[in-house]
Motif scaffolding. Structure first.
Motif, mmCIF file in Angstrom:
data_model
loop_
_atom_site.group_PDB
_atom_site.id
_atom_site.type_symbol
_atom_site.label_atom_id
_atom_site.label_comp_id
_atom_site.label_asym_id
_atom_site.label_seq_id
_atom_site.Cartn_x
_atom_site.Cartn_y
_atom_site.Cartn_z
ATOM 1 N N ALA A 51 0.804 -1.221 0.000
ATOM 2 C CA ALA A 51 0.000 0.000 0.000
ATOM 3 C C ALA A 51 0.835 1.269 0.000
ATOM 4 O O ALA A 51 0.296 2.361 0.022
ATOM 5 C CB ALA A 51 -0.920 0.010 1.225
ATOM 6 N N THR A 52 2.164 1.136 -0.032
ATOM 7 C CA THR A 52 3.026 2.318 -0.052
ATOM 8 C C THR A 52 3.016 2.982 -1.417
ATOM 9 O O THR A 52 2.504 2.427 -2.403
ATOM 10 C CB THR A 52 4.473 1.932 0.295
ATOM 11 O OG1 THR A 52 4.951 1.027 -0.725
ATOM 12 C CG2 THR A 52 4.573 1.276 1.665
ATOM 13 N N MET A 53 3.620 4.152 -1.500
ATOM 14 C CA MET A 53 3.732 4.845 -2.773
ATOM 15 C C MET A 53 4.452 3.978 -3.802
ATOM 16 O O MET A 53 4.050 3.911 -4.972
ATOM 17 C CB MET A 53 4.466 6.167 -2.583
ATOM 18 C CG MET A 53 4.676 6.952 -3.850
ATOM 19 S SD MET A 53 5.327 8.604 -3.543
ATOM 20 C CE MET A 53 6.809 8.215 -2.629
ATOM 21 N N THR A 54 5.517 3.293 -3.382
ATOM 22 C CA THR A 54 6.239 2.408 -4.302
ATOM 23 C C THR A 54 5.366 1.238 -4.725
ATOM 24 O O THR A 54 5.314 0.892 -5.916
ATOM 25 C CB THR A 54 7.537 1.900 -3.654
ATOM 26 O OG1 THR A 54 8.396 3.013 -3.374
ATOM 27 C CG2 THR A 54 8.264 0.930 -4.564
ATOM 28 N N GLY A 55 4.681 0.623 -3.772
ATOM 29 C CA GLY A 55 3.797 -0.486 -4.105
ATOM 30 C C GLY A 55 2.714 -0.077 -5.069
ATOM 31 O O GLY A 55 2.408 -0.794 -6.035
ATOM 32 N N ARG A 56 2.131 1.098 -4.831
ATOM 33 C CA ARG A 56 1.094 1.603 -5.726
ATOM 34 C C ARG A 56 1.659 1.844 -7.128
ATOM 35 O O ARG A 56 1.002 1.582 -8.134
ATOM 36 C CB ARG A 56 0.518 2.906 -5.169
ATOM 37 C CG ARG A 56 -0.579 2.706 -4.105
ATOM 38 C CD ARG A 56 -1.893 2.359 -4.784
ATOM 39 N NE ARG A 56 -2.961 2.102 -3.868
ATOM 40 C CZ ARG A 56 -3.750 3.017 -3.331
ATOM 41 N NH1 ARG A 56 -3.558 4.285 -3.596
ATOM 42 N NH2 ARG A 56 -4.735 2.662 -2.546
ATOM 43 N N GLY A 83 4.930 -12.058 -8.964
ATOM 44 C CA GLY A 83 4.945 -12.762 -7.700
ATOM 45 C C GLY A 83 3.715 -12.455 -6.875
ATOM 46 O O GLY A 83 2.920 -11.567 -7.195
ATOM 47 N N VAL A 84 3.582 -13.161 -5.788
ATOM 48 C CA VAL A 84 2.378 -13.039 -4.970
ATOM 49 C C VAL A 84 2.210 -11.618 -4.422
ATOM 50 O O VAL A 84 1.096 -11.094 -4.367
ATOM 51 C CB VAL A 84 2.386 -14.078 -3.823
ATOM 52 C CG1 VAL A 84 3.589 -13.883 -2.894
ATOM 53 C CG2 VAL A 84 1.087 -14.041 -3.044
ATOM 54 N N ASP A 85 3.312 -10.978 -4.036
ATOM 55 C CA ASP A 85 3.193 -9.625 -3.483
ATOM 56 C C ASP A 85 2.831 -8.608 -4.557
ATOM 57 O O ASP A 85 2.085 -7.659 -4.289
ATOM 58 C CB ASP A 85 4.503 -9.228 -2.795
ATOM 59 C CG ASP A 85 4.768 -10.056 -1.553
ATOM 60 O OD1 ASP A 85 3.897 -10.082 -0.666
ATOM 61 O OD2 ASP A 85 5.831 -10.700 -1.474
ATOM 62 N N HIS A 86 3.338 -8.816 -5.765
ATOM 63 C CA HIS A 86 2.967 -7.926 -6.861
ATOM 64 C C HIS A 86 1.490 -8.094 -7.194
ATOM 65 O O HIS A 86 0.769 -7.113 -7.427
ATOM 66 C CB HIS A 86 3.828 -8.217 -8.093
ATOM 67 C CG HIS A 86 3.850 -7.086 -9.075
ATOM 68 N ND1 HIS A 86 4.567 -7.135 -10.247
ATOM 69 C CD2 HIS A 86 3.252 -5.861 -9.072
ATOM 70 C CE1 HIS A 86 4.405 -6.009 -10.919
ATOM 71 N NE2 HIS A 86 3.608 -5.218 -10.221
ATOM 72 N N SER A 91 -4.103 -6.087 -6.663
ATOM 73 C CA SER A 91 -5.429 -6.390 -6.133
ATOM 74 C C SER A 91 -5.882 -5.315 -5.147
ATOM 75 O O SER A 91 -7.051 -4.913 -5.134
ATOM 76 C CB SER A 91 -5.412 -7.762 -5.449
ATOM 77 O OG SER A 91 -6.653 -8.047 -4.837
ATOM 78 N N LEU A 92 -4.945 -4.826 -4.326
ATOM 79 C CA LEU A 92 -5.296 -3.800 -3.348
ATOM 80 C C LEU A 92 -5.684 -2.500 -4.038
ATOM 81 O O LEU A 92 -6.643 -1.830 -3.621
ATOM 82 C CB LEU A 92 -4.125 -3.563 -2.397
ATOM 83 C CG LEU A 92 -4.386 -2.575 -1.252
ATOM 84 C CD1 LEU A 92 -5.521 -3.079 -0.354
ATOM 85 C CD2 LEU A 92 -3.120 -2.354 -0.431
ATOM 86 N N LEU A 93 -4.969 -2.130 -5.088
ATOM 87 C CA LEU A 93 -5.327 -0.927 -5.823
ATOM 88 C C LEU A 93 -6.731 -1.068 -6.412
ATOM 89 O O LEU A 93 -7.547 -0.131 -6.328
ATOM 90 C CB LEU A 93 -4.314 -0.658 -6.933
ATOM 91 C CG LEU A 93 -4.624 0.518 -7.867
ATOM 92 C CD1 LEU A 93 -4.777 1.821 -7.084
ATOM 93 C CD2 LEU A 93 -3.547 0.657 -8.939
ATOM 94 N N ALA A 94 -7.024 -2.223 -6.996
ATOM 95 C CA ALA A 94 -8.361 -2.451 -7.556
ATOM 96 C C ALA A 94 -9.428 -2.396 -6.460
ATOM 97 O O ALA A 94 -10.511 -1.828 -6.649
ATOM 98 C CB ALA A 94 -8.401 -3.799 -8.276
ATOM 99 N N GLN A 95 -9.116 -2.958 -5.314
ATOM 100 C CA GLN A 95 -10.051 -2.952 -4.186
ATOM 101 C C GLN A 95 -10.311 -1.520 -3.702
ATOM 102 O O GLN A 95 -11.450 -1.149 -3.408
ATOM 103 C CB GLN A 95 -9.464 -3.783 -3.047
ATOM 104 C CG GLN A 95 -10.295 -3.839 -1.779
ATOM 105 C CD GLN A 95 -9.600 -4.699 -0.722
ATOM 106 O OE1 GLN A 95 -9.146 -5.811 -0.998
ATOM 107 N NE2 GLN A 95 -9.506 -4.164 0.481
#
Length: 340
Positions: A51-56, A83-86, A91-95
């Motif tokens: 959920a971080t800026m980098t993850g987003r 990978g699973v984290d990617h 998925s979190l962004l879509a959610q």
């Protein structure tokens, strides 16, 4: 010409779980969803790396995969098998977009989303062989192009979810740009620094992403609250909105910001602290600070339709009550500035 001074937030909010994100959406839409506000997709980085800026930012990439290592995010190539984290960060962004769609589907004003810029990603993500993407010219180029491709699809997705929008802004976050250009980003060992990137390359990579935003029908802004950010380069790369911390801009920066406003572009002026480390000012104090700045530049508040009042940086380091108060404050101050 009568100006409409707006108010917005940078993007990040406090909290550590999905409830905190849902509350951030309610706060943003409640404080900025009507009148002079520019609501936005909140970010709640306290939920974890996805959920971080980098993850987003990685969630938006097209045709590049990544995974999460103990040292942070690392690219794994373009295998098409993230990978699973990617997968989780996508998925979190879509959610999160689902949640905003549910509450703001009929919103008809200006809405903003944020994405990490190519240089901030290059300074925070590792290449497959280790060390930062910043260390490899080819990897830097590939990452920026993948981000540009992905941003176009992201804009289309947001437009589909919020079909009544009058205007969509994509804020490209580049907090690391100044460090990249000054050669102050540490290597993996921490004993050295990555070489500075040449200005033409920096402008080109940022320009690819900003052009992709504009090409998809959105308005490209760039945000940075680090001193030394080269706003002339940013504007030259295609940014049509500059989001700055007024406390750290230089004399040369003021000239660029004035030119941007005079050209009918946007300037989001960060004038409210992002955390409780400083007392929250009154709306009279914020209004006076903005009006003094405009007076210094020789600009009439009635003739700067692109001016936006905002916190100086994100609100992730605050608490929910402070975040709500800060957004209410910038909204009230924008109304005060508009009324003169």
């Amino acid at each position: 010409m009568s100006a409409t001074i707006k108010a917005t937030g940078v993007g990040s909010h406090p909290g550590e779980d999905q409830h905190a994100f849902d509350e951030a959406v309610r706060v943003v839409l409640g404080e900025l969803g009507e009148g002079l506000g520019v609501p936005y997709l909140p970010e709640v980085p306290g939920r974890g790396a996805t959920a971080t800026m980098t993850g987003r930012g990685l969630a938006v990439l097209d045709d590049l995969d990544a995974d999460l290592q103990p040292a942070g995010w690392r690219l794994t190539g373009s295998s098409g098998s993230p990978g699973v984290d990617h997968r989780r960060t996508r998925s979190l962004l879509a959610q999160d977009l689902d949640a905003v769609e549910e509450q703001a589907r009929d919103f008809a004003g200006t809405f903003k989303v944020q994405v990490a810029g190519p240089w901030t990603l290059a300074a925070t993500v590792e290449r497959p062989r280790g060390d930062k993407v910043l260390a490899d010219h080819g990897a830097r180029r590939e990452l920026a192009q993948a981000l540009a491709e992905g941003v176009g699809a992201h804009v289309a997705d947001v437009r589909r979810r919020l079909p009544s929008l009058e205007r969509l802004v994509v804020q490209v976050d580049e907090p690391a740009l100044a460090a990249v250009l000054s050669g102050s980003v540490p290597t993996a060992s921490g004993f050295s620094r990555h070489r500075s990137v040449d200005l033409p390359e920096a402008s080109q990579a940022l320009g690819w992403v900003l052009a992709a935003v504009a090409g998809a029908g959105a308005e490209p802004w760039v945000h940075a609250c680090a001193p030394g950010t080269p706003w002339g380069l940013v504007r030259g790369a295609g940014a049509r909105g500059l989001s700055v911390d007024l406390a750290v801009v230089s004399a040369a920066d003021h000239d660029v910001l004035a030119e941007s406003l005079e050209a009918g572009e946007s300037v989001a002026l960060g004038v409210v602290p992002g955390t409780r480390s400083a007392a929250l000012p009154t709306d009279a104090q914020v209004t006076e600070r903005v009006l003094r700045w405009l007076d210094m530049l020789g600009l009439d508040p009635a003739e700067v339709p692109g001016l936006v009042v905002a916190p100086a940086c994100g609100l992730a380091g605050a608490d929910t009550a402070y975040a709500r108060a800060a957004l209410a404050l910038v909204r009230t101050s924008a109304a005060n500035v508009q009324s003169g």
